[in-house]
Design an enzyme around this catalytic site. Sequence first.
Site, PDB file in Angstrom:
ATOM      1  CG  ASN A   1      43.989  31.792  37.301  1.00 36.14           C
ATOM      2  OD1 ASN A   1      43.711  30.735  36.770  1.00 36.14           O
ATOM      3  ND2 ASN A   1      43.282  32.901  37.084  1.00 36.14           N
TER       4      ASN A   1
ATOM      5  CG  ASP B   1      39.136  38.748  40.907  1.00 30.19           C
ATOM      6  OD1 ASP B   1      38.201  38.547  40.115  1.00 30.19           O
ATOM      7  OD2 ASP B   1      39.339  38.052  41.918  1.00 30.19           O
TER       8      ASP B   1
ATOM      9  CE  LYS C   1      30.944  37.602  42.138  1.00 33.37           C
ATOM     10  NZ  LYS C   1      32.135  37.346  41.338  1.00 33.37           N
TER      11      LYS C   1
END
Length: 411
Positions: free
Chosen positions: A219, A288, A354
């Site tokens: 990315n 991911d 998280k």
Amino acid sequence: MSVQPFFSNFSGKRVQLGVCGSVAACKSPELLRLFLSAGCSVGVTLTSAAQQFVRPLLFEALGAAPAYGGMWPGESAAPADVFGHLEPAQNADVFCIAPATANTIGKLANGIADDMLSAQALAFKGPLVLAPAMNPRLWEAEATRENWEKLKRRGCVCLEPGLGSMACGEEGQGRLPAPYEICMRTLRAVAPQDLAGKSVLVTLGPTREMWDGVRFWSNPSSGMMGACLAAAAWLRGAEVTAVAGPCDVHLPEGVRVLQVRSAREMFDAAMVLWPSADIGCLTAAVADFRPIPVGREKYKKDQAADGRLSVEFEINADILRTMGENKRKGQVLIGFAAETSNLLENAKRKLAGKNCDMLAANIVGVPESGFDSETNRILLLDRTGREESWPVLPKSEAAWRIWDHVSLLST
Ligand code: C5P
């Protein structure tokens, strides 16, 4: 060219820049400009040897006030006020001598004050930053070694000169450290030290997931947000380790950098470092998913049946989530969330899901925020329920505010 995190929030801080007679004096104006762009006000003092290379007027024209030279009436750049020569002892927050020659180092180590610079430095009680530049034989001389060790013991911020070729053509140790490095070490000496004694782990940049011998999935993360966070934590006294995916950022030498490529490498490094860290700040744009590799060779066009190509992916482990699951009491965990929509909702879910103490969320795909941008618009949430929506800020400013917020959280 690699990007260097830089901070412009040092207004109100005053730097006295000492310049000695070395060829490297030609780099001192660049250092002056860095201090000014950090927001500092700067006074300059040149030895008479320095004035053989650069004139006080040059520093004044670039924004230094005042520029001192000789000590005695009639000498170049002597102070108008006869008792004004020790003014930096009262006004400066930090004294940075760059380049520092063997001669001036010798004077400083032994309390000799026979010119303007050495007298001002002797009278100054604050932090003294020394960036030497000289011929390697002068640097290696026993007297210089002894003087240097003495100054280190005295608590001066002593930057080692670099290795390489000298102006005279000789090779060895004696090059002026990079102006960026000198500036950052000087700013650290006047920055709030609210993170002193803390060990900070920062992940930054993208990850790169190889598919064949030449292609990867990734990315556009520039690593800049994480670089600003790592540099700001270091400026504020922390011991910082950055685990960096492939990106072109240049961190101050005081930050330990571990280069990784894939999410799995980043995961392994983070797991080793997390148990001994006090704060984890995960800015990396971790992929991911990773494509299931087709081999180490380059996959050829004619291998794709019917002119189509299907790539299979598997899911990478979530580093932030795993660190959250293994968080011990007292550890602080900061997550980031890059979203394309539903910012608040997603941010809240990630903060809780998280096990983070703080979460900085931003929208990606708009010009002033997110990947590959110099600014960011952050929505900050923390475990106490605080929600703040910040305006568009330079990433360095946003990083500085995040650490301000961590200090609030821990008090
Ligand atoms: O769930 P999402 O990927 O949006 O969460 C973003 C946050 O989680 C960031 O702090 C990022 O660094 C971290 N992250 C991670 N490991 C992953 C994916 C994201 O640490 N595999």
